[in-house]
Design a protein around this motif. Structure first.
Motif, PDB file in Angstrom:
ATOM      1  N   ASP B 170       0.844  -1.199   0.000  1.00  0.00           N
ATOM      2  CA  ASP B 170       0.000   0.000   0.000  1.00  0.00           C
ATOM      3  C   ASP B 170       0.873   1.240   0.000  1.00  0.00           C
ATOM      4  O   ASP B 170       1.743   1.403   0.842  1.00  0.00           O
ATOM      5  CB  ASP B 170      -0.879   0.033   1.266  1.00  0.00           C
ATOM      6  CG  ASP B 170      -1.954  -1.035   1.248  1.00  0.00           C
ATOM      7  OD1 ASP B 170      -2.403  -1.414   2.335  1.00  0.00           O
ATOM      8  OD2 ASP B 170      -2.329  -1.462   0.145  1.00  0.00           O
ATOM      9  N   ALA B 171       0.596   2.119  -0.934  1.00  0.00           N
ATOM     10  CA  ALA B 171       1.323   3.395  -0.935  1.00  0.00           C
ATOM     11  C   ALA B 171       0.846   4.212   0.256  1.00  0.00           C
ATOM     12  O   ALA B 171      -0.274   4.050   0.723  1.00  0.00           O
ATOM     13  CB  ALA B 171       1.024   4.139  -2.234  1.00  0.00           C
ATOM     14  N   GLU B 172       1.689   5.074   0.731  1.00  0.00           N
ATOM     15  CA  GLU B 172       1.336   5.872   1.897  1.00  0.00           C
ATOM     16  C   GLU B 172       0.215   6.838   1.552  1.00  0.00           C
ATOM     17  O   GLU B 172       0.185   7.428   0.478  1.00  0.00           O
ATOM     18  CB  GLU B 172       2.552   6.657   2.395  1.00  0.00           C
ATOM     19  CG  GLU B 172       3.619   5.789   3.023  1.00  0.00           C
ATOM     20  CD  GLU B 172       3.243   5.300   4.416  1.00  0.00           C
ATOM     21  OE1 GLU B 172       4.074   4.631   5.031  1.00  0.00           O
ATOM     22  OE2 GLU B 172       2.120   5.599   4.878  1.00  0.00           O
ATOM     23  N   THR B 173      -0.664   7.013   2.516  1.00  0.00           N
ATOM     24  CA  THR B 173      -1.804   7.911   2.311  1.00  0.00           C
ATOM     25  C   THR B 173      -1.333   9.358   2.258  1.00  0.00           C
ATOM     26  O   THR B 173      -0.506   9.785   3.045  1.00  0.00           O
ATOM     27  CB  THR B 173      -2.783   7.745   3.476  1.00  0.00           C
ATOM     28  OG1 THR B 173      -3.147   6.373   3.543  1.00  0.00           O
ATOM     29  CG2 THR B 173      -4.020   8.584   3.282  1.00  0.00           C
ATOM     30  N   VAL B 174      -1.892  10.080   1.318  1.00  0.00           N
ATOM     31  CA  VAL B 174      -1.526  11.486   1.153  1.00  0.00           C
ATOM     32  C   VAL B 174      -2.710  12.354   1.545  1.00  0.00           C
ATOM     33  O   VAL B 174      -3.838  12.100   1.136  1.00  0.00           O
ATOM     34  CB  VAL B 174      -1.163  11.766  -0.323  1.00  0.00           C
ATOM     35  CG1 VAL B 174      -0.857  13.236  -0.518  1.00  0.00           C
ATOM     36  CG2 VAL B 174       0.006  10.916  -0.740  1.00  0.00           C
ATOM     37  N   LEU B 175      -2.439  13.364   2.330  1.00  0.00           N
ATOM     38  CA  LEU B 175      -3.490  14.274   2.779  1.00  0.00           C
ATOM     39  C   LEU B 175      -3.224  15.643   2.161  1.00  0.00           C
ATOM     40  O   LEU B 175      -2.100  16.119   2.154  1.00  0.00           O
ATOM     41  CB  LEU B 175      -3.434  14.366   4.308  1.00  0.00           C
ATOM     42  CG  LEU B 175      -4.463  15.225   5.012  1.00  0.00           C
ATOM     43  CD1 LEU B 175      -5.826  14.599   4.880  1.00  0.00           C
ATOM     44  CD2 LEU B 175      -4.101  15.351   6.476  1.00  0.00           C
ATOM     45  N   VAL B 176      -4.260  16.244   1.616  1.00  0.00           N
ATOM     46  CA  VAL B 176      -4.116  17.581   1.019  1.00  0.00           C
ATOM     47  C   VAL B 176      -5.032  18.541   1.766  1.00  0.00           C
ATOM     48  O   VAL B 176      -6.205  18.247   1.961  1.00  0.00           O
ATOM     49  CB  VAL B 176      -4.546  17.570  -0.467  1.00  0.00           C
ATOM     50  CG1 VAL B 176      -4.347  18.945  -1.082  1.00  0.00           C
ATOM     51  CG2 VAL B 176      -3.779  16.531  -1.230  1.00  0.00           C
ATOM     52  N   GLN B 177      -4.478  19.650   2.175  1.00  0.00           N
ATOM     53  CA  GLN B 177      -5.310  20.631   2.876  1.00  0.00           C
ATOM     54  C   GLN B 177      -5.140  21.994   2.242  1.00  0.00           C
ATOM     55  O   GLN B 177      -4.036  22.374   1.863  1.00  0.00           O
ATOM     56  CB  GLN B 177      -4.893  20.719   4.342  1.00  0.00           C
ATOM     57  CG  GLN B 177      -5.243  19.479   5.121  1.00  0.00           C
ATOM     58  CD  GLN B 177      -4.748  19.568   6.538  1.00  0.00           C
ATOM     59  OE1 GLN B 177      -3.582  19.814   6.766  1.00  0.00           O
ATOM     60  NE2 GLN B 177      -5.641  19.387   7.471  1.00  0.00           N
ATOM     61  N   ILE B 178      -6.230  22.709   2.146  1.00  0.00           N
ATOM     62  CA  ILE B 178      -6.149  24.059   1.582  1.00  0.00           C
ATOM     63  C   ILE B 178      -6.648  25.043   2.631  1.00  0.00           C
ATOM     64  O   ILE B 178      -7.769  24.918   3.134  1.00  0.00           O
ATOM     65  CB  ILE B 178      -7.006  24.179   0.310  1.00  0.00           C
ATOM     66  CG1 ILE B 178      -6.569  23.131  -0.710  1.00  0.00           C
ATOM     67  CG2 ILE B 178      -6.892  25.572  -0.276  1.00  0.00           C
ATOM     68  CD1 ILE B 178      -7.306  23.227  -2.024  1.00  0.00           C
ATOM     69  N   HIS B 179      -5.793  25.981   2.921  1.00  0.00           N
ATOM     70  CA  HIS B 179      -6.173  27.040   3.850  1.00  0.00           C
ATOM     71  C   HIS B 179      -6.338  28.323   3.074  1.00  0.00           C
ATOM     72  O   HIS B 179      -5.597  28.587   2.127  1.00  0.00           O
ATOM     73  CB  HIS B 179      -5.084  27.271   4.899  1.00  0.00           C
ATOM     74  CG  HIS B 179      -4.935  26.139   5.845  1.00  0.00           C
ATOM     75  ND1 HIS B 179      -4.248  24.990   5.525  1.00  0.00           N
ATOM     76  CD2 HIS B 179      -5.387  25.957   7.092  1.00  0.00           C
ATOM     77  CE1 HIS B 179      -4.285  24.169   6.553  1.00  0.00           C
ATOM     78  NE2 HIS B 179      -4.968  24.720   7.522  1.00  0.00           N
TER      79      HIS B 179
END
Lengths: 345, 392
Positions: B170-179
């Motif tokens: 499993d590839a590592e989970t990527v989190l994207v956040q926009i402020h």
């Protein structure tokens, strides 16, 4: 000007749609002709509120007058808010001869005896309905006109419909109603909905009912969608049969618009394929809620289209038959019985 | 959208089919070559269909001879794993609780994503800058003159949620956040989180993952929360940068039933408080039926339909396998109890929502996980759904 009057009037002008404001104000007839003509109904609500506040101040109108206006609006639009039906039980000998003036006097006096500060307005509508608006106060405070309770009672019937009543106010109102209508008790009819007209029609059976006939003739289908003549012919008999039974259970034509029905099931799980569950002593507890924009139509359609097996189960046909939409079903006797346990609100 | 990808990069995939077989078996190479030869370059519709065909054949070959044909009645059938293991995860040991807190207790809108080309977990900062610039540029489109100061600047951050993957594949989970600053904010007001999303792969089918060429990263499940325009901007950027495709992920009936069973299974460990299922019946006007079951009763019903365990005691305590037959029996039990009372067949309608204290899932692809312990179970199921829905 009194703050309550201001707030009440503001809220009222917000709630009444602009197109109905003129007629409502005319019905109210507390404004002079010149005042009425001076109002420009195309203005924004905010501007209208200011104008009306000025006029009311001019006429020295009090909160009671604004309450009148609110009542007119609610009577014209009974299908807002949540209504609960109640039924009066055990009439005394003179219950059927109670007429309007007697009821009004009795109700007002009984309720004022029970609670010190209360503001009551009674109005009779054209269709034999008596509308009551109650603003509740208590020993120390004046009546709160921002949270009124509305009661609708049809004289000579045991039915009462209530809206916006708290549990504290319920016993007082029940007492006053019972005494003034010359009955002995009042109970929850387990029927509630958004549209007063719908629950009234349902309870008082004012819709097209269909009775079982010995020689049913196939009812003409309303929307004939001829797909395949052979299928039509084959299915005609059973389709007509289903339609007849669906109408017998729910009625014909336009049905009262009920929004939901809730069944609290506390029956045992019985399935011959599942021995473990069948042997359980405890009931299988679940709650089923049916919801639709017009529940009775949906149920009728599901019966006539075969989604629900016909003959329609008494659980579903109890909704129009008994005029209820809240049931508690337990394992008493051969069939599901919905009146054994009193339901809680 | 999938068709666009195939036309523009058909050459690339063509190459893959020839060069990299799905496994070392010579028969399968032949298989793929044949499927490529069969795809006419002409009509797009035919192309798409055969893409499906070749995918399904390859996925099927990944599953091996034990593919349960009995469960696939046609093209529209979704075939999830017919059995899965349930493990209680002490997930807080593996994953940073702060990261976990970002995932739970929020409702996410799901989509599937095709494998990303040349996505590097090491270049996240560069991606943050690129995406930020992209969004700002898109927002500025149409403005002829540069407006001073009144811009809402977007700060994007890509981060990795370490430890969420189940296996090494499993590839590592990527989190994207926009402020960003709210539109009418004061000068000193801090930027607020306006959008967040994640890409993940939990327990992805290992053979499929191995079959992908080296440069592709598979993160098939995408969840987003926030304004719709930002979601579409993020998707466009991903599509442009990594040559992938997004598509809506509908959580189908089987998957919803799996969730109902999996959550009920957890009742002993963490109370589900109720099991609520919402069905929609196709009558006029549409009828919605909400069937809420007492959690203890639901659990006893579930327990009664379990096949007796053949595994040893220790195995049973840690990870017991759940079969689709058990799930079906559970649902049938619930539906027959309903039928006995109302004589209404629920299967005539469509299950549109399942919820409990552990989370909720809707047919429209919205999911909420309320308990961090079961995040992995839920995400594994959803990863599988995403992999199955992908056209490639």
């Amino acid at each position: 000007m009194d703050n309550t009057v201001k707030r009440l009037l503001e809220r009222l002008v917000r709630r009444i749609p602009s197109r109905m404001l003129k007629t409502t104000l005319d019905k109210w007839s507390r404004l002079t002709a010149t005042q009425r003509q001076s109002i420009d109904y195309t203005e924004s609500k905010w501007a209208l509120t200011e104008k009306l506040l000025a006029i009311c101040e001019e006429n020295e109108l009090t909160v009671k007058h604004i309450a009148e206006l609110e009542m007119i609006h609610v009577i014209e639009n009974p299908n807002l808010g949540m209504w609960h039906a109640f039924q009066l039980m055990d009439p005394q000998d003179d219950a059927h001869s109670v007429e309007l003036t007697q009821f009004k006097e009795q109700f007002k006096s009984h309720l004022s005896e029970l609670i010190r500060h209360v503001s009551i307005k009674i109005k009779k509508h054209t269709d034999e309905a008596v509308w009551i608006r109650i603003a509740w106060g208590d020993t120390f405070s004046r009546p709160n006109h921002l949270k009124p309770t509305y009661v609708v009672h049809y004289l000579q019937t045991p039915y009462v419909f209530l809206s916006s009543l708290t549990s504290k106010q319920k016993p007082l109102l029940s007492q006053a109603l019972v005494l003034s209508t010359r009955y002995q008790a009042i109970k929850d009819a387990n029927l509630s909905g958004r549209k007063l007209t719908a629950i009234r029609d349902l309870l008082m059976k004012q819709y097209l009912q269909v009775f079982p006939t010995k020689f049913p003739s196939p009812l003409a289908e309303r929307n004939r969608v001829v797909s395949n003549l052979h299928i039509e012919k084959e299915q005609a008999g059973s389709a007509a049969n289903r339609h007849q039974m669906a109408c017998e259970a729910f009625g014909d034509g336009l049905l009262p618009q009920l929004q939901s029905a809730v069944y609290k099931l506390e029956t045992k799980f019985r399935d011959h394929t599942n021995k473990t569950m069948t042997e359980r002593d405890e009931p299988f507890r679940c709650v089923v809620k049916f919801a639709s924009t017009n529940l009775l139509e949906s149920l009728r359609h599901s019966a006539s289209s075969g989604v629900a097996s016909t003959p329609v189960t008494p659980l579903l046909s109890s909704v129009p038959l008994k005029g209820k939409n809240y049931f508690v079903i337990t394992d008493n006797g051969p069939g599901p019985s919905s009146q054994m346990k009193p339901s809680q609100k | 959208m999938a068709t666009m990808a195939t036309t523009t990069h058909f050459g690339l995939f063509n190459g893959i089919f020839r060069r990299c077989p799905y496994n070392g078996d010579p028969n399968t190479i032949q298989h793929s070559a044949i499927s490529v030869v069969r795809t006419p370059i002409g009509s797009i519709v035919a192309q798409r269909r055969s893409k499906n065909k070749s995918y399904r054949q390859s996925y099927r070959s990944c599953l091996g001879a034990a593919s349960k044909l009995g469960h696939t009645p046609g093209w529209t059938a979704r075939r999830l794993n017919t059995s899965r293991r349930t493990k209680s995860h002490n997930i807080t040991e593996k994953v940073n609780p702060e990261d976990l807190a970002l995932l739970v207790k929020t409702e996410w809108q799901l989509s599937y994503v095709t494998p990303l080309y040349q996505f590097r977990h090491t270049q996240l900062r560069s991606y943050s800058r690129q995406l930020s610039a992209f969004i700002t540029a898109e927002k500025q489109q149409g403005l002829a003159v540069e407006v001073e100061g009144a811009q809402t600047s977007f700060r994007v951050s890509f981060s990795v949620v370490q430890g969420l993957g189940e296996t090494d594949d499993d590839a590592e989970t990527v989190l994207v956040q926009i402020h960003s600053k709210p539109v009418f904010a004061g000068k000193d007001e801090a930027q607020k989180l306006v959008w967040s999303g994640w890409l993940t792969c939990i327990n992805g089918n290992p053979e499929y993952l191995h079959s992908l060429p080296k440069d592709f990263t598979c993160l098939p499940l995408f969840g987003s929360r926030g304004a719709e325009n930002l979601t579409s901007l993020v998707k466009s950027w991903f599509q442009q940068t990594f040559d992938c495709c997004f598509g809506p992920l509908e959580i189908n009936q089987t998957c919803l039933q799996w969730l109902a069973a999996l959550w009920t299974n957890c009742h002993i460990e963490s109370s589900i408080q109720h099991l609520k299922m919402i069905w929609t019946l196709p009558v006029e006007p549409p009828l919605q039926i909400t069937y809420t079951v007492n959690p203890q009763d639901a659990w006893e019903l579930w327990n009664s339909v379990r096949t007796p365990s053949l595994e040893s005691r220790e195995e049973e305590e840690t990870a017991r396998s759940i079969d689709i037959e058990e799930v079906t029996r559970f649902m049938q039990g619930l539906m027959s109890h309903f039928y006995r009372h109302f004589r209404l067949d629920l299967s005539a309608g469509r299950l549109s929502q399942v919820s409990s204290a552990l989370g909720s899932a809707k047919f429209s692809g919205r999911v909420k996980m309320s308990n961090s312990r079961y995040v992995l179970t839920t995400l594994s199921l959803l990863t599988e759904c995403a992999l199955l829905k992908m056209p490639i």
